[in-house]
Write an enzyme that holds these catalytic residues in place. Structure first.
Site, PDB file in Angstrom:
ATOM      1  CD  GLU A  64      -2.024  -2.328   1.029  1.00 56.13           C
ATOM      2  OE1 GLU A  64      -0.929  -2.771   1.433  1.00 56.13           O
ATOM      3  OE2 GLU A  64      -2.961  -3.069   0.669  1.00 56.13           O
ATOM      4  CG  HIS A  78     -11.584  -6.714   6.221  1.00 59.75           C
ATOM      5  ND1 HIS A  78     -10.854  -7.264   7.245  1.00 59.75           N
ATOM      6  CD2 HIS A  78     -10.819  -6.857   5.104  1.00 59.75           C
ATOM      7  CE1 HIS A  78      -9.715  -7.742   6.770  1.00 59.75           C
ATOM      8  NE2 HIS A  78      -9.667  -7.503   5.477  1.00 59.75           N
TER       9      HIS A  78
END
Ligand SMILES: Cc1ncc(C[n+]2csc(CCOP(=O)(O)OP(=O)(O)O)c2C)c(N)n1
Ligand SMILES: [Mg+2]
Lengths: 324, 357
Positions: A60, A129
């Site tokens: 990322e 999540h």
């Protein structure tokens, strides 16, 4: 007019912009061949090719670093962070680098990056999540933040975000992906910093964002049955923020509610409440009320998650009770 | 150890455990570098040295506030790359970035003024010593949070690739930076995308106050990690400007030819502490002394004399540099302190900072 799902609208909006600007590129994990883990980028590789639609490793920092470096040297970029929770592993690039480089360099660099990311709960994915992290981004000077609630706004705000020369974090709500609505034909371009009045009413103002917009609308239907006319504002853009839309609505209704999916502390609604308290105080007929997820990590079990996120029931009951 | 060492300035690893410098590799004198280029390398090292000595004096006079990280003793790395790179290449540096900024061709006055927090500073006083940037010179920023800029340099290299230019991005970073994840993410992406980027580890043997060998799994923190990413592990004497220039030229040519990234570890030493606040007392006196004896600038001076450059020519260069540093100091001291009108500019590309209507 065509009916599109929110999911299809993402690819539709990106394609609209990639056709317009041949320099625009995108990168992220599983976005090219696989069409995205949420299938929000289906078809883009075929149309625009591997040079413009690039799969990346699970890196990322490398994804957003590459986006920033390309953007500051003239290439606009759409970068995907698969789940917004993962912003935490590349937060330095978002909060310290992209957001601040223009100011720190005395205005020498522009960072035309859109960070797209799947946000929010309702999918029973648990606390890592499912978060709603718009407020993480909202509190950083130098970031713009949008969160559409409808397919048409996905397209129009995507265009606005891509065309904006500053870094924009674009939150796509996971629980809206399957929702469908009419999307006008032709090019759609919205403005950042414009809220949308989605339902008029004279008794109270309810500001909502993303998944909370349809829930607020459902609550408004039921409130109408009780003779309460709720005005619903889809905030859409947290930065820049359309405070005039909020204040003028409160001037009319005298009551102000926020419906926020984020956990309680420092949610975006707290900032709105503060603005309304400062600048709309004399128009208020009662306290400002925030309806939020409790201040807990989101549980995964269906039963528990449903108790956590604000529901149409909770909105309805809270407004009912506090309007009495 | 599978790490290959570049011939120029070949570093004698046997001395590393003692953290002592290797002897000068005298054969570097015979590298194919013209006298004109060598005089430029000398002048650039003089500029970097005299500029930072002045910056240090200005701290002592309390004219420079905040913190600042000098690279006194490490000038050969910035000079070698500064001369080897093309003006349109991109540089990315750390908070220890004065030298790389100047080596990119940025005028001294605005840099000094930025250190003094003045309106005529390079960043109008809004970035300071740790964030020197000059886009006009391809100096794409100095980054004060370890690791990020390696990933950002990849982006600039990607952009050069997309735009079809043959520009190269160079990222300078410290030995300590090899232990953060971003270093590894950046190397991997650069290799799989074959990006025109050169990663330059300035191994000054310390990450802040801790010796790098105490906190790294391998003796050469960058070079030994290269092979894990399919990269040659290149070690070079970072105190020999000729060696650095040579290795830099090779890596830049490779990147420009489309043959992908390089990772270079230049072994060097800082003469002073980590930052303004640090007297550097954790370093043994004999170690410091040994490295002061390997000061890149007197060594280079001797080499030029050996190559037949008249002492007088070198003295002239030194004096003219002294004049430029003096001018820069005056420019900086004469700058105004920025007024409140600067507070709210340049958050956004429209020049302003509005977040609401
Ligand atoms: C992510 C992060 N962690 C810690 C620091 C604090 N810090 C600043 S410089 C430094 C040492 C870096 O050492 P090295 O990479 O060898 O560079 P040098 O200072 O020697 O040039 C540390 C730990 C930081 N700036 N960023
Ligand atoms: Mg170091």
């Amino acid at each position: 007019m065509a009916e599109l799902s929110y999911r299809e609208a993402v690819a539709h909006g990106i394609a609209q912009e990639m056709r317009r600007d041949p320099q625009l590129v995108m990168l992220g994990e599983d976005i090219a061949s696989a069409g995205g883990v949420f299938k929000t980028t289906v078809g883009l590789l075929d149309e625009f090719g591997p040079g413009r639609v690039r799969d990346t490793p699970i890196s990322e920092q490398a994804i957003l670093g590459a986006a920033m470096g390309a953007a500051m040297t003239g290439i606009p970029v759409i970068a995907e962070i698969m789940f917004s929770d993962f912003l935490a592993v590349c937060w330095d690039i978002v909060a310290n680098q992209m957001a601040k480089s223009r100011y720190m360099t005395g205005g020498q660099v522009n960072i035309p990056v859109v960070i797209r990311t799947a946000n929010g709960g309702g999918s029973r994915f648990g606390a890592q999540h499912s978060q709603s992290v718009e407020n993480w981004c909202m509190m950083i000077p130098g970031l713009k933040v949008v969160a559409p609630s409808t397919p048409a706004d996905v397209v129009g705000l995507m265009a606005a975000a891509v065309r904006d020369p500053d870094p924009v974090v674009f939150f796509e709500h996971k629980s809206l992906l399957a929702t469908k609505a009419e999307v006008p034909d032709g090019e759609i371009v919205e403005q950042l910093g414009e809220a949308r009045l989605v339902r008029e009413g004279s008794d109270c103002t309810i500001a909502a964002l993303a998944l909370m917009v349809p829930r607020a609308l459902e609550a408004a239907d039921r409130l109408a049955g009780d003779g309460i006319a709720a005005e619903i504002i889809d905030v859409r853009s947290l930065v820049p923020l359309d405070t005039q839309a909020l204040l003028s609505s409160v001037a009319k209704t005298g009551r102000f509610y926020t419906v926020e999916e984020n956990p309680r502390l420092c949610g975006w609604g707290a900032e709105l409440a503060s603005i309304v308290a400062d600048e709309g105080f004399w128009n208020l007929d009662g306290p400002v009320v925030r309806i939020t997820t409790p201040h807990i990590p989101l549980p995964s079990a269906e039963a528990l998650e449903d108790m956590s996120l604000p529901t149409a029931d909770r909105i309805y009951e809270t407004v009912r009770k506090t309007m009495d | 150890m599978s790490t290959e060492r570049a011939d120029p300035g070949a570093y004698d690893y046997s001395q590393r455990s003692a953290r002592l410098p290797a002897a000068v590799n005298q054969s570097n004198r015979d590298l194919p570098i013209s006298i004109e280029s060598r005089l430029e390398l000398y002048e650039l090292q003089q500029v970097l040295r005299q500029f930072e000595q002045r910056a240090y004096d200005l701290f002592m006079q309390n004219l420079v506030k905040g913190t600042s990280h000098l690279s006194l003793g490490m000038e050969a790395v910035a000079a070698g790359f500064g001369l080897a790179k093309r003006p349109d290449d991109y540089s990315f540096a750390t908070y220890r970035g004065h030298a790389h900024t100047i080596a990119a061709g940025v005028p001294l006055g605005p840099v000094m003024a930025e250190l003094l927090g003045r309106e005529n500073g390079l960043l109008k006083g809004k970035g300071g010593s740790m964030h020197l940037t000059s886009v006009d010179h391809g100096m794409m920023g100095s980054y004060a949070i370890i690791g990020a800029h390696l990933c950002i340099a990849n982006g600039a290299a990607w952009s050069a690739q997309l735009r079809g230019t043959d520009q190269v991005a160079i990222a300078f970073f410290g030995d300590g930076t090899t232990n953060i994840g971003a270093f590894h993410e950046a190397l991997n992406l650069a290799v799989i995308w074959k990006l025109p980027v050169v990663f330059v580890c300035e191994n000054n043997l310390y990450m802040e106050y801790t010796p790098i060998d105490v906190v790294s799994a391998v003796p050469n923190p960058a070079a030994d990690r290269g092979p894990a990413y399919g990269l040659e592990g290149i070690l070079v004497d970072g105190n020999d400007a000729d060696a650095v220039f040579h290795v830099a030229s090779r890596a830049l040519a490779k990147a420009r030819a489309g043959d992908g990234p390089s990772l270079i570890e230049a072994v060097t030493y800082r003469h002073g502490g980590h930052s303004r606040a640090d007297p550097g007392k954790y370093r043994p006196a004999d170690e410091v002394e040994a490295w002061l004896d390997r000061d890149p600038i007197p060594m280079y001076h001797r080499r030029l004399l050996e190559l037949g450059v008249p002492e007088g020519d070198l003295a002239t260069i030194q004096q003219s540099v002294a004049g430029r540093v003096e001018e820069a100091t005056e420019y900086a001291k004469n700058g105004l302190h920025p007024g409140p009108e600067h507070l709210f500019t340049d958050v956004w590309a429209d020049g302003g900072s509005a977040w609401r209507n």
